[in-house]
Enzyme design. Sequence first.
Site, PDB file in Angstrom:
ATOM      1  N   ASP A  23       0.845  -1.179   0.020  1.00 62.47           N
ATOM      2  CA  ASP A  23      -0.014   0.067  -0.081  1.00 62.47           C
ATOM      3  C   ASP A  23       0.708   1.241  -0.082  1.00 62.47           C
ATOM      4  OD1 ASP A  23      -2.627   1.317   0.516  1.00 62.47           O
ATOM      5  OD2 ASP A  23      -1.668   2.005   2.231  1.00 62.47           O
ATOM      6  N   GLU A  29       1.435  -0.590  -4.916  1.00 62.89           N
ATOM      7  CA  GLU A  29       0.030   0.162  -5.126  1.00 62.89           C
ATOM      8  C   GLU A  29       0.622   1.479  -5.502  1.00 62.89           C
ATOM      9  OE1 GLU A  29      -3.058   3.029  -3.786  1.00 62.89           O
ATOM     10  OE2 GLU A  29      -1.493   2.285  -2.600  1.00 62.89           O
TER      11      GLU A  29
HETATM   12  C1  GLC Z   1      -3.823   3.729  -0.671  1.00 59.96           C
HETATM   13  C2  GLC Z   1      -5.310   3.081  -0.424  1.00 59.96           C
HETATM   14  C3  GLC Z   1      -6.049   4.270   0.244  1.00 59.96           C
HETATM   15  C4  GLC Z   1      -5.722   4.809   1.370  1.00 59.96           C
HETATM   16  C5  GLC Z   1      -4.196   5.109   1.274  1.00 59.96           C
HETATM   17  C6  GLC Z   1      -3.596   5.512   2.606  1.00 59.96           C
HETATM   18  O1  GLC Z   1      -3.619   4.738  -1.708  1.00 59.96           O
HETATM   19  O2  GLC Z   1      -5.476   2.569  -1.691  1.00 59.96           O
HETATM   20  O3  GLC Z   1      -7.519   3.692   0.085  1.00 59.96           O
HETATM   21  O4  GLC Z   1      -6.348   5.700   1.812  1.00 59.96           O
HETATM   22  O5  GLC Z   1      -3.423   4.031   0.552  1.00 59.96           O
HETATM   23  O6  GLC Z   1      -3.236   4.156   3.205  1.00 59.96           O
END
Ligand code: GLC
Length: 646
Positions: free
Chosen positions: A282, A324
Amino acid sequence: MALSAEVPGEVLAAARARLADVTADRRDLFELRLARWWDDLRDGVGHVYPDSAELLLELVGAAAEAYAERDPELHRLDQERTLAPDWFQRPQMLGYATYAERFAGDLAGVAEGIGYLRDLGVTYLHLMPLLRPRDGDNDGGYAVADYRQVRADLGTMDDLRDLAARLRRAGISLVLDLVLNHVAREHAWAVAARAGSAQHRDYFLVFPDRTLPDQYEQTLPEVFPDFAPGSFTWDADLQGWVWTTFNSWQWDLNWANPRVFAELARVVLFLANQGVEVLRLDAIAFLWKRMGTTSQNEPEVHAITQALRALARIACPGLIFKAEAIVGPADLVHYLGAGARHGKVSDLAYHNALMVHVWSMLAAKDVRLASHALRALPPVPSTTAWVTYVRCHDDIGWAIADEDAAAVGLSGPAHRAFLSDWYSGEFPGSDARGLVFQHNPATGDRRISGTTASLAGLEAARESGDDEAVDGAVARVLLAHAVVMGWGGIPVLWSGDEVALPNDPAWADDPAHAGDNRWAHRPPLDLDALARAQGPSTVEGRVLAGLRHLARTRAALPHLHASVRPDVLGPDDPGVLLVARRHPLGTMLAAYNVTAQWRPVAGWRLREHGLGHAVDALTGADVGPGDDDQLWLAPWRAVWLTAADA
Ligand code: GLC
């Protein structure tokens, strides 16, 4: 030839000490893997922590411990994955993403839903954050208070292990988030730091006054300008400003501290041993901070990923990583490995650019910008795969580069504004029902929330009762999915989209959600809609059948293996996206008409690829150019053409 440079004697000894109780064969296998991945581990760790001998000893020791404790079924999985390292690149892969509680109540409920997922063709299940978060608002679980406990209302760690095993036996890989940029203010490390532990204070980035934060903020972008402006939060307990990229209660970790690396490495090994097969890294882009930059995509991020992955390859190679990183195309490719890290970092990464361009094409009814931008994307290693998606649990930010827009005669800011207007329904003639998320007056950015059905105009069409409008919107929903399913990689469906759920009208009822309209597109799976989907002529049934058909067709097309790169051609007609995949079996040519009119594919284009006589894999019909030497596509129609004699 040895597999790798020699592993130092003391490192090997540290491993052997932990492997005293495993069989000789198993010990041997560990040592072979250690030799294979040692260079990657040492180089990754060494890039970030110059004085790293002790850390390396500790990491290899932890890997050996995890290996010794690993379940026999998972050892078997490791062997399977090592024998078929392309398992996640195959066209049979299909993802599904959901919140356990919104899908089926809790983890036991998810296990009961395995039949439903199998029926859809799912082989990969991303359950949204389910490790114990802070109480109250926790950003949908992205504020983790304990990496080793499951949210009590969902079940226990035993339940999670059990679910992972049941999914695995059904051919479904469990995907979980590893939130590694930050922890909740209530995590034990943050609690200890607040109680005065100097050791734990150093797990975070804490500043006594605004001097450095002000300097950093000159170049830091705003992630949540609406509800969490700025990137630092004053904490009375700490008597300092703590780095908080996201919300004030999500404390960024100090990855420059090797203790942070060691802690998170152990979390990776722990989750792998619960049976998790894919870790979604993440917000990985934000890990490393550097003054004078946006503190995203710094080279250390990739060195850290390489080291974590090497460690996993040694202890638990059944586990792979998904990045991500919602960043621009030039930065994005580094997450799958570019230059020296080619093939050494994440195995999967979100194809944010494709997602954005799908929506851009549908609104503009024009593929020229998408064709240009997608063609310009640098190649990625043939051992990796994109995660493709029409939308996810987050908002859509219009990541369209000004240069790409200019190259096709558009203004970047004007096109982005058009997309926000279109999808919020403000543009004349728009039937989209999105919501504006995080309007940033400083940059003019307006991101968009909404389910696929609501954004594609299906919600509005159904309300209008106009059958033709409904048909068009259903076609657009399926077209968008055809593009992502025809791209190669793992297409991931967002829960509810398979039965065309509109925005959740009750999204703001939970006070912890009311300020964050991303909850509008995270609807609970609606049982009535599922029941309606059983009828073949209902809207739900048509969307579900259409998606199933796409998934089945895709699974039977070797051309869609992720190692085969997509080539964006033309465009010859501004309304038709052309994507060729050159495979030893022959080329597969996909054509997508993003307009409301009939549009042509030129006969020469087909012949150029040996497709003068072709089969549309989506209908099974023989197709070819007509008397005018054109193949005409109906509005919002997709074709996947393969050689008739393949
Ligand atoms: C990523 C997640 C998102 C979240 C962010 C902080 O981008 O997809 O939903 O708000 O991380 O953890």
